[in-house]
Design a protein around this motif. Structure first.
Motif, short mmCIF file in Angstrom:
data_model
loop_
_atom_site.label_atom_id
_atom_site.label_comp_id
_atom_site.label_asym_id
_atom_site.label_seq_id
_atom_site.Cartn_x
_atom_site.Cartn_y
_atom_site.Cartn_z
N UNK A 70 -13.48 40.98 63.40
CA UNK A 70 -13.72 42.33 62.93
C UNK A 70 -15.24 42.83 63.76
N UNK A 71 -15.47 43.50 64.48
CA UNK A 71 -17.21 43.56 65.03
C UNK A 71 -16.60 45.57 65.42
N UNK A 72 -17.89 45.97 65.74
CA UNK A 72 -17.66 47.17 65.92
C UNK A 72 -18.18 47.73 67.39
N UNK A 73 -17.56 48.15 67.69
CA UNK A 73 -17.02 48.33 69.94
C UNK A 73 -16.11 47.70 70.43
N UNK A 74 -15.53 47.01 69.26
CA UNK A 74 -14.74 46.80 70.04
C UNK A 74 -13.10 47.24 69.30
N UNK A 75 -13.37 48.55 68.24
CA UNK A 75 -11.32 48.71 68.07
C UNK A 75 -11.10 47.82 67.17
N UNK A 76 -12.08 47.70 66.59
CA UNK A 76 -11.65 46.80 64.75
C UNK A 76 -11.15 47.56 63.96
N UNK A 77 -11.37 48.81 63.53
CA UNK A 77 -10.57 49.25 62.68
C UNK A 77 -9.51 50.66 63.13
N UNK A 78 -8.93 50.65 64.44
CA UNK A 78 -8.20 51.13 65.36
C UNK A 78 -6.76 50.18 65.56
N UNK A 79 -7.82 48.56 66.32
CA UNK A 79 -6.64 47.58 66.04
C UNK A 79 -5.88 47.33 64.51
N UNK A 80 -6.41 47.59 63.73
CA UNK A 80 -5.90 47.29 61.76
C UNK A 80 -5.27 48.47 61.54
N UNK A 81 -5.56 49.51 62.16
CA UNK A 81 -4.57 50.77 61.48
C UNK A 81 -3.15 50.88 62.15
N UNK A 82 -3.26 50.73 63.72
CA UNK A 82 -1.85 50.58 63.84
C UNK A 82 -1.14 49.24 63.64
N UNK A 83 -1.74 48.01 63.25
CA UNK A 83 -0.98 47.11 62.76
C UNK A 83 -0.83 46.98 61.16
N UNK A 84 -1.46 48.14 60.65
CA UNK A 84 -0.62 48.26 59.43
C UNK A 84 0.31 49.44 59.46
N UNK A 85 0.41 50.38 60.25
CA UNK A 85 1.24 51.09 60.34
C UNK A 85 2.35 50.55 60.71
N UNK A 86 2.28 49.55 61.72
CA UNK A 86 3.64 48.96 62.70
C UNK A 86 4.05 47.87 60.72
N UNK A 87 3.28 47.15 60.35
CA UNK A 87 3.88 46.82 59.44
C UNK A 87 4.62 47.51 57.76
N UNK A 88 3.83 48.52 57.92
CA UNK A 88 4.99 49.47 56.97
C UNK A 88 6.24 50.10 57.39
N UNK A 89 5.88 50.43 58.73
CA UNK A 89 7.44 50.53 58.84
C UNK A 89 8.35 50.05 59.04
N UNK A 90 7.91 48.65 59.88
CA UNK A 90 8.66 47.15 59.84
C UNK A 90 9.52 47.30 58.44
N UNK A 91 8.07 46.60 57.56
CA UNK A 91 8.63 46.49 55.29
C UNK A 91 10.01 47.76 54.59
N UNK A 92 9.27 49.29 55.68
CA UNK A 92 10.29 50.13 54.61
C UNK A 92 11.13 50.83 55.94
N UNK A 93 11.50 50.24 56.76
CA UNK A 93 12.74 50.37 57.77
C UNK A 93 12.82 51.92 58.08
N UNK A 94 11.54 52.04 58.56
CA UNK A 94 10.74 53.43 58.70
C UNK A 94 11.24 54.11 60.07
#
Ligand code: MEV
Length: 321
Positions: A108-132
């Protein structure tokens, strides 16, 4: 092929997801205004797991490796981002309390897409957990909502790379243009980390202010950036690395002109060029964070990375395409 590892003590009912890190090769900042840009996912990713939690609301256990100070500085933005993703996904954590755990190979550092990577990872994990059953396009939309917590008015380039991967021609618009580009074969790059945690929101706001003040000057620079993007696409698709490198150098000059570089980034860019990189530029929001050097071949990549490390900087050996 990217191997994404999750914690081994992940339970069977846990939702899981991941998002790629990224490198912007051409036209960060300009992309916010609809100027074409080129971004590539890199072979590092953030992983997220989501599981029921015996408490109230939601909690995050952020186990990502990080540049010192990064997590502390982004903490409030991370909370805002999380609320936005939950709202977009329609998940009520007062009814379904959850624990999110972040990990993975992306520092996690600036300029390498750390925030976006975490947002995508979280969205995917929520979709998986809640069967979306969310499609990639919906994941990308939710990650974009999350990115607003970090960036204010993101272009969407980072979450697009984090979600779809590959090498992408991106033009912000309604709708965004997202085209996968093909490379003859992958190319080695080095990403040099200044170690400075940067505030993308502030960097983007600074460009906006200066553009309003010096409209004529900025219009000229924006036109140059647009022409450069088209040449860069042609050079990448034609696998003309000399041309790609020169265009990266040009792009760095434009980014300096809109005042988003800094002396540490300029130092690493100059060092990479001295060591034989075909081209080098800052990448991402700037004012700290990372730069990228085009270093075709393992030997050149190693030479440039080692020179950065000798100067006390972290160097990531990765690739595009
Ligand atoms: C940040 O990685 C890229 C910027 O162009 C902002 C954005 O496009 O949202 C600086």
């Amino acid at each position: 092929m990217l191997l994404i590892k999750f914690d081994t003590n992940v339970g069977p009912t846990m939702g899981k997801g991941s998002g790629f890190g990224k490198v912007i090769l051409f036209n960060e900042h300009f992309t916010v205004y609809g100027i074409p840009s080129i971004v590539s996912a890199i072979d590092r990713a953030t992983t997220a797991t989501v599981e029921p939690f015996e408490g109230t609301g939601w909690t995050i256990d952020d186990r990502r490796e990080a540049t010192p100070g990064y997590k502390e500085e982004k903490f409030e933005q991370q909370k805002d981002s999380m609320e936005r993703i939950l709202k977009a996904a329609g998940i009520d954590t007062t009814r379904d309390p959850i624990k999110i755990t972040l990990g993975g190979s992306l520092v996690a550092a600036s300029g390498i897409g750390a925030s976006a990577a975490s947002c995508t990872a979280i969205a995917r994990a929520l979709s998986d957990e809640f069967n979306l059953g969310l499609s990639d396009d919906r994941i990308n939309e939710f990650a974009y909502e999350g990115e607003k917590g970090y960036h204010g008015t993101p272009s969407g380039i980072d979450n697009t790379a984090a979600t779809y991967g590959g090498l992408i021609w991106f033009v912000r618009g309604a709708p965004n243009v997202i085209e996968q580009m093909k490379l003859e074969r992958p190319i080695e790059i080095v990403m040099g980390n200044t170690g400075l945690v940067a505030d993308t929101k502030a960097a983007v706001a600074g460009v906006r202010e200066r553009r309003e003040k010096y409209l004529e000057k900025y219009d000229k620079l924006f036109k140059e950036a647009e022409g450069l993007a088209h040449k860069a696409r042609k050079a990448l698709e034609g696998y003309d690395m000399n041309a790609v490198g020169k265009l990266m150098d040009e792009n760095h000059r434009l980014l300096q002109a809109i005042e988003v570089s800094c002396k540490e980034l300029d130092f690493l860019v100059a060092l990479a060029r001295e060591q034989g990189a075909f081209g080098a530029k800052m990448t991402g929001g700037g004012l700290g964070g990372n730069m990228v050097a085009l270093t075709p071949g393992k030997d050149l990549q190693e030479k440039v990375a080692q020179a950065m490390e000798r100067e006390g900087f972290e160097a990531l050996r990765t690739g595009i395409g």
